[in-house]
Motif scaffolding. Structure first.
Motif, PDB file in Angstrom:
ATOM      1  N   SER A 217      13.179  -3.893  -6.270  1.00  0.00           N
ATOM      2  CA  SER A 217      13.161  -3.133  -5.015  1.00  0.00           C
ATOM      3  C   SER A 217      11.925  -2.255  -4.913  1.00  0.00           C
ATOM      4  O   SER A 217      11.564  -1.810  -3.840  1.00  0.00           O
TER       5      SER A 217
ATOM      6  N   PRO B 280      -4.759   4.614  -8.019  1.00  0.00           N
ATOM      7  CA  PRO B 280      -5.890   4.559  -7.075  1.00  0.00           C
ATOM      8  C   PRO B 280      -7.157   4.125  -7.812  1.00  0.00           C
ATOM      9  O   PRO B 280      -7.368   4.482  -8.966  1.00  0.00           O
TER      10      PRO B 280
ATOM     11  N   ARG C 136       3.044  -1.079 -11.102  1.00  0.00           N
ATOM     12  CA  ARG C 136       2.651   0.174 -10.447  1.00  0.00           C
ATOM     13  C   ARG C 136       1.137   0.347 -10.607  1.00  0.00           C
ATOM     14  O   ARG C 136       0.652   0.486 -11.722  1.00  0.00           O
TER      15      ARG C 136
ATOM     16  N   GLY D  88      -8.192  -2.133  -3.083  1.00  0.00           N
ATOM     17  CA  GLY D  88      -8.591  -0.734  -3.238  1.00  0.00           C
ATOM     18  C   GLY D  88      -7.786   0.020  -4.273  1.00  0.00           C
ATOM     19  O   GLY D  88      -7.781   1.246  -4.289  1.00  0.00           O
ATOM     20  N   PHE D  89      -7.107  -0.716  -5.153  1.00  0.00           N
ATOM     21  CA  PHE D  89      -6.334  -0.071  -6.221  1.00  0.00           C
ATOM     22  C   PHE D  89      -6.866  -0.528  -7.578  1.00  0.00           C
ATOM     23  O   PHE D  89      -7.840  -1.287  -7.670  1.00  0.00           O
TER      24      PHE D  89
ATOM     25  N   ARG E 190       0.815  -1.220   0.000  1.00  0.00           N
ATOM     26  CA  ARG E 190       0.000   0.000   0.000  1.00  0.00           C
ATOM     27  C   ARG E 190       0.846   1.267   0.000  1.00  0.00           C
ATOM     28  O   ARG E 190       0.469   2.281  -0.585  1.00  0.00           O
ATOM     29  N   ALA E 191       1.997   1.223   0.674  1.00  0.00           N
ATOM     30  CA  ALA E 191       2.794   2.444   0.760  1.00  0.00           C
ATOM     31  C   ALA E 191       3.361   2.851  -0.597  1.00  0.00           C
ATOM     32  O   ALA E 191       3.456   4.030  -0.911  1.00  0.00           O
ATOM     33  N   THR E 192       3.734   1.858  -1.408  1.00  0.00           N
ATOM     34  CA  THR E 192       4.263   2.202  -2.725  1.00  0.00           C
ATOM     35  C   THR E 192       3.192   2.101  -3.807  1.00  0.00           C
ATOM     36  O   THR E 192       3.397   2.563  -4.919  1.00  0.00           O
ATOM     37  N   GLY E 193       2.072   1.463  -3.495  1.00  0.00           N
ATOM     38  CA  GLY E 193       1.047   1.270  -4.518  1.00  0.00           C
ATOM     39  C   GLY E 193       1.515   0.315  -5.604  1.00  0.00           C
ATOM     40  O   GLY E 193       1.256   0.518  -6.789  1.00  0.00           O
TER      41      GLY E 193
ATOM     42  N   LEU F  30     -10.859   4.443  -8.822  1.00  0.00           N
ATOM     43  CA  LEU F  30     -11.756   5.600  -8.932  1.00  0.00           C
ATOM     44  C   LEU F  30     -13.190   5.077  -8.975  1.00  0.00           C
ATOM     45  O   LEU F  30     -13.568   4.346  -9.882  1.00  0.00           O
TER      46      LEU F  30
ATOM     47  N   ARG G 125      15.476  -6.482 -10.680  1.00  0.00           N
ATOM     48  CA  ARG G 125      15.241  -5.144 -10.119  1.00  0.00           C
ATOM     49  C   ARG G 125      13.830  -5.121  -9.571  1.00  0.00           C
ATOM     50  O   ARG G 125      12.885  -4.762 -10.267  1.00  0.00           O
TER      51      ARG G 125
ATOM     52  N   LEU H  33      11.678   0.681  -6.073  1.00  0.00           N
ATOM     53  CA  LEU H  33      12.031   2.097  -6.042  1.00  0.00           C
ATOM     54  C   LEU H  33      11.609   2.748  -7.357  1.00  0.00           C
ATOM     55  O   LEU H  33      12.087   2.379  -8.427  1.00  0.00           O
ATOM     56  N   LEU H  34      10.721   3.705  -7.238  1.00  0.00           N
ATOM     57  CA  LEU H  34      10.235   4.382  -8.441  1.00  0.00           C
ATOM     58  C   LEU H  34      11.370   5.146  -9.116  1.00  0.00           C
ATOM     59  O   LEU H  34      11.408   5.279 -10.333  1.00  0.00           O
ATOM     60  N   LYS H  35      12.260   5.650  -8.312  1.00  0.00           N
ATOM     61  CA  LYS H  35      13.417   6.377  -8.852  1.00  0.00           C
ATOM     62  C   LYS H  35      14.671   5.564  -8.559  1.00  0.00           C
ATOM     63  O   LYS H  35      15.075   5.453  -7.403  1.00  0.00           O
ATOM     64  N   ASP H  36      15.250   5.014  -9.592  1.00  0.00           N
ATOM     65  CA  ASP H  36      16.472   4.232  -9.408  1.00  0.00           C
ATOM     66  C   ASP H  36      17.220   4.243 -10.732  1.00  0.00           C
ATOM     67  O   ASP H  36      17.001   3.389 -11.585  1.00  0.00           O
TER      68      ASP H  36
END
Lengths: 451, 451
Positions: A179, A213, A210, A124-125, A100-103, A215, A177, A181-184
């Motif tokens: 992890s 949310p 990824r 919920g996504f 949930r934290a990274t979606g 809708l 890969r 991480l959205l930015k890597d």
């Protein structure tokens, strides 16, 4: 040991399929095309087993065809030559928990888009990418072809959804890969190169996806428009004024008629030169946003059943076409400013190449993606070449989201320069030095005649 | 002819800069680091001129350093060795019209992010990517480093914005994909490989940028939270329940104090273990969406001035740091589940490597991107190595969005396997066979000692 012994050692006896009867479903793609016979079908159960299969095939010099849901149209997932090994990802169906934290959610390459969507919704996504072939098409296949579907308008193609992946390259390297991480950007982004590479550089085994949310409020409109140019203008108005815009698909009249007849329903709106299916999704009801832009004679549905009835006319095209007979299927893209010209010239081009045939045209207006389907085509027609040449002439692409495959490889030069193709070959040689991954797919064999 | 004669012929006399005084600004990066002296600075005015520069440098065996806004932190845009040619993209500042139907705009690589944003807004759209360095940082640089900034949480990094690009590869090939087709997977996606490649494979000259709809209602909240773990939980709640969520940045207490002192203002909320800056944007006011999730002691602003006051505490960090003295700057990423441990262990690691120094920590919580800044570091400290080792130990990345550059190249092996780095080298050799593009950046010279 022989290749088959090595493959058996890699995946276990129960997952090496050699009988012709059992192989048959793996040698027949969605279009009904029956491929050359495979040496074997292997169904590895883990990334390590995929790597072991690659090692065995490299040692034996046996080409590998990676296979997901096998819903492609371009012979990218069945053997082009006898003796290739089909590597099915169908056992990599692990579905992780939504983070949930990274979606994000991590799934095996063989997970279907339907299963991915269900897992996302349960948390919920929303998976953001959806195709009519969702019950068969897999995450790995969508990534390998950079598929997009209708909702790419808002959310981008599979490329935009890949927050990480794991793959086995042709040289045996495992790229991992995951992890999240959205930015890597530490080093070249090999995963990004693998997206859309059609299994020619590596075999995608796991994907970190990824989500977006969910809708809750979703509205669909079926819109009659009197010209392609007016439809493109309307698209611009929708983009600028309806931030909740999610999809703008289109049907030309013959396609609408085909679906209405197949399902035994009336057209939901008046006759027109082109019909759009517009979808918007938001937290609060987007009907008012849409109402300010759409014409009064659009049909609008905000309930599940009503929306499904409208979408069926578009998503049911494959089924309606199948019922109508065998069809040629080409998935192309044309820049919007040239789309009017393209759709005006296409029928004559098709008639000249395949006299007496019936074009059925629909697609995703938002990205100029036209699905060209033609019924009643003689087996020896030059239809593909004629359509792809017109597409290229107008600055389009010979493949929007299904890939080049083996079927279109000889026409890649219509849309990519010789030096750019040479650069692709150099990259292919760098990562698949023994040329064992999907030979003949995307890049025609060196020396093959240009069209 | 000599190299300088060839370069003069390529770009014209007025755009070949050889005087040390004139070169100086091109040899000094944003951190104040003064590089090795360049053989020359060239400022080509077109893609063809860039190609001519590449040809001249290949012929002479002279390395090229592409340079955008020069706002990097890792010595990726200034010469690593004397005699390199700085290729400035600063004249490629053409800004096209917004194509409303596709929601795209074509711009030269040298266009600043501020100019891109202004052009988008003027047409009712939003560029979706924004950095504090927007007045200097360029589109080409953002693409070359796959930068993301705060709003990557919602919109993804530069990669997600690239609908097409034009670039000159190291072997002279011009890759030109500017049709604007969102779906175009005819052949390997060389543009996707170029995104984040830090100028080591090709020089990006033009970009077709994917805009998003402008959202009129924007709310910013400054939120005190009592632990990193609680902040990660709050992030999950925000993701799931606030579809309009756009950014979740963070400041640790020392960073907040530094900015408050620099700007002479009070902290907007009570003391806490970590402070979040949360932004939401929507068609309708998202305040209610946020209110259901944020604690009561958050400070909320929905007016331009109020929002700017809150964001200044985060965006003004670079300015506040500069006023406080020289700082070490490291841009890293750590997966959220390990972020608590990372931020707890980091101060001791920093103190051990740089006794008496002052860590100032802030970043983008949504993607685990930590900007590690340290004041009062002795010149000979092993700070970089210590911080990067901890980052790698916890599964993080040594570069989130600034790139590896020359500064971090020797630590790439901390986060990428030897065979994956070998694959990167093979790709580099395929597209830049003479190794003239940004040598020593990202990939350390072969044979360089591992850390």
């Amino acid at each position: 040991m022989s290749l088959l012994d090595d493959l058996r050692a890699a995946v276990g006896d129960g997952h090496l399929l050699v009988d012709a009867d059992v192989r048959a479903t793996y040698e027949t793609d969605w279009t009904g095309h029956v491929s050359a016979p495979a040496a074997a079908v292997v169904r590895p159960g883990s990334t390590d087993e995929v790597a072991a299969v690659v090692a065995a095939c490299r040692a034996a010099g046996a080409p590998i065809v990676p296979q997901g849901g096998n819903t492609g149209l371009v012979r990218g997932s069945v053997p082009a030559q006898a003796g290739e090994v089909v590597l099915s990802l169908s056992r990599l169906v692990d579905v992780g928990d939504v983070d949930r934290a990274t979606g994000q959610i991590e799934v095996g390459a063989g997970v279907t888009l339907a299963a991915l969507g269900a897992a996302a919704r349960a948390a919920g996504f929303d998976a953001a990418l959806d195709l009519a072939s969702r019950d068969s098409a897999t995450v790995g296949g969508a990534v390998a072809c950079d598929a997009g579907g209708a909702r790419a308008l808002r959310h981008g193609t599979a490329r935009a959804r890949v927050a990480g992946l794991e793959a086995v390259l042709g040289d045996g390297t495992v790229v991992r890969r995951l992890s999240g991480l959205l930015k890597d950007n530490a080093g070249l982004n090999l995963p990004a190169l693998l997206v859309g590479s059609e299994g020619t550089l590596g075999i995608v085994t796991r994907v970190r996806w990824r989500l977006v949310p969910a809708l809750p409020s979703r509205v669909t409109a079926f819109v009659p428009v009197d010209s392609i140019a007016a439809a493109a203008d309307l698209l611009g108005e929708l983009r600028a004024n309806v931030p909740s815009l999610e999809a703008v698909d289109f049907l030309l009249p013959d396609a609408l008629r085909l679906a209405c007849e197949h399902y035994g329903v009336e057209a939901p709106v008046r006759d027109a030169a082109i019909h759009l299916i517009v979808e918007a999704a938001a937290v609060a009801d987007p009907t008012d946003e849409l109402a300010g832009v759409l014409p009064d004679d659009a049909a609008v549905a905000d309930d599940t059943a009503g929306r499904a009835r409208l979408w069926r006319l578009r998503e049911g095209q494959a089924e309606a076409l199948e019922a109508a007979g065998e069809s040629h299927k080409l998935d192309v893209g044309v820049p919007l400013p040239r789309l009017t010209e393209y759709l005006e010239r296409l029928p004559a081009i098709i008639e000249a190449a395949a006299p007496g045939s019936r074009p059925i045209l629909f697609g995703h207006l938002g990205d100029g993606n036209v699905h060209v389907n033609v019924l009643d085509v003689a087996p020896d027609s030059d239809l593909d070449e004629a359509v792809l040449r017109l597409t290229a002439e107008l600055g389009g692409t010979i493949s929007a989201e299904h890939g080049v495959g083996a079927l279109k490889a000889r026409w890649l030069g219509l849309v990519r320069g010789a030096d750019e193709i040479a650069a692709m070959r150099a990259v292919k040689a760098a990562l698949d030095p023994d040329a064992i991954l999907n030979p003949g797919v995307m890049l025609a064999p060196p020396g093959a005649p240009a069209p």
